[in-house]
Scaffold this motif. Structure first.
Motif, PDB file in Angstrom:
ATOM      1  N   LEU A  94       4.582  -0.516 -10.757  1.00  0.00           N
ATOM      2  CA  LEU A  94       4.264  -0.973  -9.410  1.00  0.00           C
ATOM      3  C   LEU A  94       4.180  -2.488  -9.351  1.00  0.00           C
ATOM      4  N   GLY A  95       3.483  -3.065 -10.329  1.00  0.00           N
ATOM      5  CA  GLY A  95       3.337  -4.521 -10.356  1.00  0.00           C
ATOM      6  C   GLY A  95       4.670  -5.230 -10.489  1.00  0.00           C
ATOM      7  N   MET A  96       5.534  -4.722 -11.362  1.00  0.00           N
ATOM      8  CA  MET A  96       6.854  -5.327 -11.548  1.00  0.00           C
ATOM      9  C   MET A  96       7.701  -5.166 -10.287  1.00  0.00           C
ATOM     10  N   GLY A  97       7.564  -4.019  -9.636  1.00  0.00           N
ATOM     11  CA  GLY A  97       8.326  -3.805  -8.401  1.00  0.00           C
ATOM     12  C   GLY A  97       7.937  -4.788  -7.324  1.00  0.00           C
TER      13      GLY A  97
ATOM     14  N   VAL B 179       0.824  -1.218   0.000  1.00  0.00           N
ATOM     15  CA  VAL B 179       0.000   0.000   0.000  1.00  0.00           C
ATOM     16  C   VAL B 179       0.857   1.266   0.000  1.00  0.00           C
ATOM     17  N   PHE B 180       1.673   1.443   1.040  1.00  0.00           N
ATOM     18  CA  PHE B 180       2.335   2.734   1.203  1.00  0.00           C
ATOM     19  C   PHE B 180       3.506   2.946   0.251  1.00  0.00           C
ATOM     20  N   SER B 181       4.233   1.887  -0.089  1.00  0.00           N
ATOM     21  CA  SER B 181       5.288   2.035  -1.100  1.00  0.00           C
ATOM     22  C   SER B 181       4.675   2.345  -2.467  1.00  0.00           C
ATOM     23  N   SER B 182       3.511   1.742  -2.743  1.00  0.00           N
ATOM     24  CA  SER B 182       2.821   2.027  -4.007  1.00  0.00           C
ATOM     25  C   SER B 182       2.319   3.466  -4.038  1.00  0.00           C
ATOM     26  N   ILE B 183       1.793   3.935  -2.907  1.00  0.00           N
ATOM     27  CA  ILE B 183       1.326   5.331  -2.833  1.00  0.00           C
ATOM     28  C   ILE B 183       2.480   6.289  -3.101  1.00  0.00           C
TER      29      ILE B 183
END
Length: 309
Positions: free
Chosen positions: A161-164, A136-140
């Motif tokens: 984001l998905g690849m990360g 959640v927060f890394s994606s934000i």
């Protein structure tokens, strides 16, 4: 309090040993980078897979738990960001200050320490906290920074984001462990022994790597870093505790969540700050200060939750 302090002291002593080795140049930055890579991709992944493979997801997963952590963390995230903007800080810097004020060292420090101090049952709740932080927060953070720089968030951003997430060994090892556990099969004895042996290296190597990485950090922007450290070590666990009360999360699960929220700033926040070239020294100093202060603050919080406080 003294008993808990004596139990946490060996963890911080290993961090201190790593710090002294780094300061003395006995352990170089290059050596620290390779040790961190070993922990991140191998030792910690083995530990997480072993833990997850033996978890009953239906038993540990709780929406009130997740919502409580989300609410408490989001509240402090927004507060720290608002304070940064009020000071006249740029929007990107404000986002990174907010991230610094809530993301703790759950992977390298929290899982091994809380599992030992609060019992093996703490692993499940700590993994939930780690999952929310990473997913959640890394994606934000990524979406907001990308949106500020590009003026919009595109489908390509979600692809990044998905690849990360797919390349993060902590996420992958937990997901694979849960999938294996859902089959109902026990791990073959040689595989289990392999994971146990490799995972046993995670705790001392991770703690040593934390200390060695701190040795290369210089203290700058002390006032801001002290504020961010206070946010992480004091305000974050208080907000999470209030959210637990609001959502009815009580007992052991609440104690583990609050203890996990009291951990010092995570090292990967600095990696992200360097990657995006946003306030790396500010973040670095906050990691240094919060880790040093956590010797007392984390001990106090664990002592409190251990006594049912």
């Amino acid at each position: 309090m003294l008993e808990i302090f004596l139990k946490t002291l060996p963890f911080f002593a290993v961090i201190g040993l790593g710090y002294l080795s780094g300061r003395a140049r006995f352990f170089t930055e290059e050596a620290t980078a390779y040790l961190t890579r070993f922990v991140f991709y191998f030792a910690l992944s083995a530990m997480l897979f072993g833990f997850a493979a033996n978890l009953d997801v239906a038993e540990i997963f709780s929406w009130p738990f997740v919502f409580a952590y989300l609410l408490g963390t989001t509240t402090i995230w927004l507060l720290v960001a608002a304070v940064a903007l009020y000071r006249g800080t740029g929007k990107e810097e404000a986002v990174f200050e907010a991230h610094t004020g809530v993301i703790g060292n759950v992977g390298f420090l929290g899982i091994p320490m809380l599992a030992l101090l609060l019992g093996p049952a703490a692993v499940g709740p700590v993994l939930l906290v780690l999952a929310v932080d990473l997913i959640v927060f890394s994606s934000i953070l990524t979406m907001v920074i990308t949106g500020l720089r590009a003026g919009r968030v595109s489908l390509a951003t979600f692809g990044v984001l998905g690849m990360g997430l797919a390349r993060n060994p902590m996420i992958v090892s937990v997901v694979l462990g849960i999938l294996w556990g859902s089959t109902g099969f026990s791990l073959p004895a040689p595989v289990n022994e392999f994971l146990t042996l490799l995972g046993a290296a995670a705790t001392p190597c991770a703690l040593f790597a934390i200390g060695a990485s701190l040795a290369g950090r210089s203290a700058e922007r002390l006032q801001v870093a002290a504020w961010l450290s206070f946010s992480k070590l004091v305000m974050h666990p208080l907000a999470v505790a209030a959210a637990c009360w609001l959502f009815g999360v009580t007992g052991y699960a609440a104690g583990v969540m609050i203890a996990a929220s009291a951990l010092p700033v995570a090292g990967n926040v600095f990696i992200l700050a360097q990657h995006y070239r946003v306030a790396p020294q500010r973040v670095s100093t906050a990691i240094l200060l919060s880790t040093a202060a956590s010797v007392l603050t984390v001990t106090g919080v664990i002592a409190l939750v251990s006594q049912g406080g």
